[in-house]
Design a protein around this motif. Structure first.
Motif, PDB file in Angstrom:
ATOM      1  N   LYS A 152       4.641  -2.644  -0.238  1.00 40.42           N
ATOM      2  CA  LYS A 152       5.946  -2.655   0.435  1.00 40.42           C
ATOM      3  C   LYS A 152       6.558  -1.261   0.463  1.00 40.42           C
ATOM      4  O   LYS A 152       7.212  -0.880   1.435  1.00 40.42           O
ATOM      5  CB  LYS A 152       6.878  -3.637  -0.268  1.00 40.42           C
ATOM      6  CG  LYS A 152       6.498  -5.094  -0.048  1.00 40.42           C
ATOM      7  CD  LYS A 152       7.393  -6.027  -0.853  1.00 40.42           C
ATOM      8  CE  LYS A 152       6.968  -7.481  -0.672  1.00 40.42           C
ATOM      9  NZ  LYS A 152       7.790  -8.395  -1.514  1.00 40.42           N
ATOM     10  N   ASN A 153       6.351  -0.503  -0.618  1.00 42.22           N
ATOM     11  CA  ASN A 153       6.863   0.873  -0.644  1.00 42.22           C
ATOM     12  C   ASN A 153       6.204   1.745   0.422  1.00 42.22           C
ATOM     13  O   ASN A 153       6.768   2.771   0.820  1.00 42.22           O
ATOM     14  CB  ASN A 153       6.637   1.499  -2.030  1.00 42.22           C
ATOM     15  CG  ASN A 153       7.554   0.906  -3.088  1.00 42.22           C
ATOM     16  OD1 ASN A 153       8.591   0.322  -2.764  1.00 42.22           O
ATOM     17  ND2 ASN A 153       7.176   1.044  -4.351  1.00 42.22           N
ATOM     18  N   PRO A 158       2.590  -7.479   2.421  1.00 39.20           N
ATOM     19  CA  PRO A 158       1.290  -8.033   2.023  1.00 39.20           C
ATOM     20  C   PRO A 158       1.017  -9.418   2.582  1.00 39.20           C
ATOM     21  O   PRO A 158      -0.150  -9.820   2.702  1.00 39.20           O
ATOM     22  CB  PRO A 158       1.373  -8.060   0.490  1.00 39.20           C
ATOM     23  CG  PRO A 158       2.825  -8.010   0.177  1.00 39.20           C
ATOM     24  CD  PRO A 158       3.457  -7.219   1.271  1.00 39.20           C
ATOM     25  N   HIS A 159       2.053 -10.170   2.930  1.00 41.15           N
ATOM     26  CA  HIS A 159       1.841 -11.527   3.427  1.00 41.15           C
ATOM     27  C   HIS A 159       1.849 -11.605   4.955  1.00 41.15           C
ATOM     28  O   HIS A 159       1.429 -12.608   5.518  1.00 41.15           O
ATOM     29  CB  HIS A 159       2.907 -12.459   2.843  1.00 41.15           C
ATOM     30  CG  HIS A 159       2.833 -12.584   1.353  1.00 41.15           C
ATOM     31  ND1 HIS A 159       1.913 -13.378   0.721  1.00 41.15           N
ATOM     32  CD2 HIS A 159       3.551 -11.969   0.369  1.00 41.15           C
ATOM     33  CE1 HIS A 159       2.067 -13.277  -0.591  1.00 41.15           C
ATOM     34  NE2 HIS A 159       3.048 -12.425  -0.829  1.00 41.15           N
ATOM     35  N   ALA A 160       2.307 -10.557   5.607  1.00 39.25           N
ATOM     36  CA  ALA A 160       2.342 -10.549   7.081  1.00 39.25           C
ATOM     37  C   ALA A 160       1.350  -9.569   7.688  1.00 39.25           C
ATOM     38  O   ALA A 160       0.818  -9.815   8.770  1.00 39.25           O
ATOM     39  CB  ALA A 160       3.752 -10.213   7.569  1.00 39.25           C
ATOM     40  N   ASP A 161       1.085  -8.474   6.971  1.00 44.82           N
ATOM     41  CA  ASP A 161       0.249  -7.409   7.522  1.00 44.82           C
ATOM     42  C   ASP A 161      -1.181  -7.420   6.996  1.00 44.82           C
ATOM     43  O   ASP A 161      -2.002  -6.581   7.392  1.00 44.82           O
ATOM     44  CB  ASP A 161       0.870  -6.041   7.227  1.00 44.82           C
ATOM     45  CG  ASP A 161       2.238  -5.893   7.869  1.00 44.82           C
ATOM     46  OD1 ASP A 161       2.463  -6.524   8.924  1.00 44.82           O
ATOM     47  OD2 ASP A 161       3.093  -5.166   7.311  1.00 44.82           O
ATOM     48  N   LEU A 162      -1.487  -8.342   6.075  1.00 46.01           N
ATOM     49  CA  LEU A 162      -2.840  -8.450   5.528  1.00 46.01           C
ATOM     50  C   LEU A 162      -3.359  -9.867   5.703  1.00 46.01           C
ATOM     51  O   LEU A 162      -2.585 -10.826   5.800  1.00 46.01           O
ATOM     52  CB  LEU A 162      -2.849  -8.132   4.020  1.00 46.01           C
ATOM     53  CG  LEU A 162      -2.302  -6.809   3.514  1.00 46.01           C
ATOM     54  CD1 LEU A 162      -2.368  -6.786   1.990  1.00 46.01           C
ATOM     55  CD2 LEU A 162      -3.079  -5.647   4.084  1.00 46.01           C
ATOM     56  N   ASP A 163      -4.678  -9.990   5.688  1.00 46.61           N
ATOM     57  CA  ASP A 163      -5.303 -11.295   5.530  1.00 46.61           C
ATOM     58  C   ASP A 163      -5.542 -11.438   4.031  1.00 46.61           C
ATOM     59  O   ASP A 163      -6.593 -11.068   3.506  1.00 46.61           O
ATOM     60  CB  ASP A 163      -6.609 -11.363   6.314  1.00 46.61           C
ATOM     61  CG  ASP A 163      -7.269 -12.732   6.234  1.00 46.61           C
ATOM     62  OD1 ASP A 163      -6.661 -13.646   5.625  1.00 46.61           O
ATOM     63  OD2 ASP A 163      -8.387 -12.888   6.753  1.00 46.61           O
ATOM     64  N   LEU A 164      -4.535 -11.958   3.314  1.00 43.78           N
ATOM     65  CA  LEU A 164      -4.498 -11.940   1.849  1.00 43.78           C
ATOM     66  C   LEU A 164      -5.059 -13.232   1.272  1.00 43.78           C
ATOM     67  O   LEU A 164      -4.593 -14.325   1.594  1.00 43.78           O
ATOM     68  CB  LEU A 164      -3.063 -11.739   1.368  1.00 43.78           C
ATOM     69  CG  LEU A 164      -2.818 -11.710  -0.143  1.00 43.78           C
ATOM     70  CD1 LEU A 164      -3.533 -10.521  -0.780  1.00 43.78           C
ATOM     71  CD2 LEU A 164      -1.313 -11.653  -0.429  1.00 43.78           C
TER      72      LEU A 164
END
Length: 329
Positions: A152-153, A158-164
């Protein structure tokens, strides 16, 4: 009749005392560590250099693999002391536990994970992670929460921009990364270096360097145990402090030679490189005192991840009396 009762009471007291001691006369302490990692080098040094033994303690170490399992082991009296992320003490406290865990000695002061990529990336930037297939750590655990905070920094959700992916057990994450189609993962040492040496991954960044001072792994015990065994807690803390000072004053190679028995699958050069990484980013605490700054940073990271169940005051779950005593004396 009174004499008989007196003798029975004395016999029970003697049995309890002997049960806590071994044949050498030392007090036995059962210690549960959350995982096996070079990150905990001072702990292994305290055992191997005889610092616990000098204090009259025989420490029996077990690896309990994961924060939940480690805290369960501690709360069910499967261990006297646990080395685990301090966030677990907050989770237990928030459940209105009558005998919660108290943090009394800090071992590490940064995150201990490294970002490992499947492919070499000599010109890595954090933007490379966007839209990638990322194998994450356990929800609510320190590796995942710190990882999310760092991303985020850098402007990455991590939940919108990655396939986590977060459905792999802690102990199975390295194997899943090696065999799966994941592009990135967080790994501790020496696993990260092993992956690099075997060509299964490449270290591209350090979460420890990015996240700042945080009480990442801390020795804790139940309040009842500390009340009844304050002398043992003091001795334990003194041995840890002595090990921390030894690690601070020793080279990575010297440390690697001491802790090598705990890492049979890693050669000495790899252990040395792993320790040097942690020393260069000041991951090892140089004394066992958990300070207010670190505690507040921990809560901010948890809150940012949506995992802070309660705003627990520093004085409620942190006891620095033992650490301050050994440092000052």
């Amino acid at each position: 009749m009174k004499r008989t009762k007196f003798l029975v009471v004395c016999s029970i007291a003697l049995f309890i005392f002997l049960a806590a001691c071994n044949d050498s006369g030392n007090t036995s302490i059962s210690l549960a560590e959350v995982t096996r990692s070079v990150f905990y080098a001072p702990q292994y040094v305290a055992i191997e250099k005889g610092f616990f033994e000098e204090e009259g303690l025989d420490v029996e170490l077990q690896t309990t693999w994961g924060g939940d399992t480690t805290m369960t082991t501690l709360l069910s009296d499967g261990a006297d002391i646990a080395l685990v992320g301090s966030e677990t003490s907050i989770y237990v406290y928030a459940q209105d536990s009558s005998d919660y865990a108290i943090n009394f000695a800090q071992l590490t002061k940064t995150d201990g994970t490294f970002l490992v990529a499947k492919e070499e990336q000599p010109d890595f930037t954090w933007e490379n992670l966007r839209d990638s297939n990322f194998l994450g750590q356990r929800v609510g655990g320190m590796p995942q929460m710190v990882g999310e905070s760092v991303l985020k920094n850098h402007g990455i959700d991590p939940h919108a921009d990655l396939d986590l992916s977060q459905n792999i057990d802690f102990g199975n994450i390295p194997g899943a990364f090696a065999s799966g189609d994941y592009e990135y993962v967080q790994l501790f040492e020496p696993t990260a270096s092993v992956f690099e040496a075997e060509g299964n991954g490449h270290i591209v960044a350090s979460f420890g360097e990015e996240s700042g001072n945080v009480p990442y792994t801390v020795f804790m015990a139940k309040q009842s145990y500390m009340d009844e065994n304050d002398e043992e807690i003091s001795k334990f803390t003194r041995a840890i402090y002595q090990a921390q000072q030894w690690v601070e004053d020793s080279s990575a190679e010297e440390i690697a030679e001491v802790i090598e028995p705990y890492f049979e699958d890693s050669d000495l050069d790899m252990l040395t490189a792993s320790i040097d990484r942690y020393k260069s980013q000041d991951s090892f605490a140089t004394d066992p005192t958990l300070d207010v700054e670190g505690w507040e940073n921990l809560k901010n990271i948890m809150d940012d991840a949506g995992e802070l169940p309660a705003d627990v005051p520093y004085d409620e779950l942190v006891n620095t009396e033992f650490a301050e005593e050994v440092v000052n004396n």
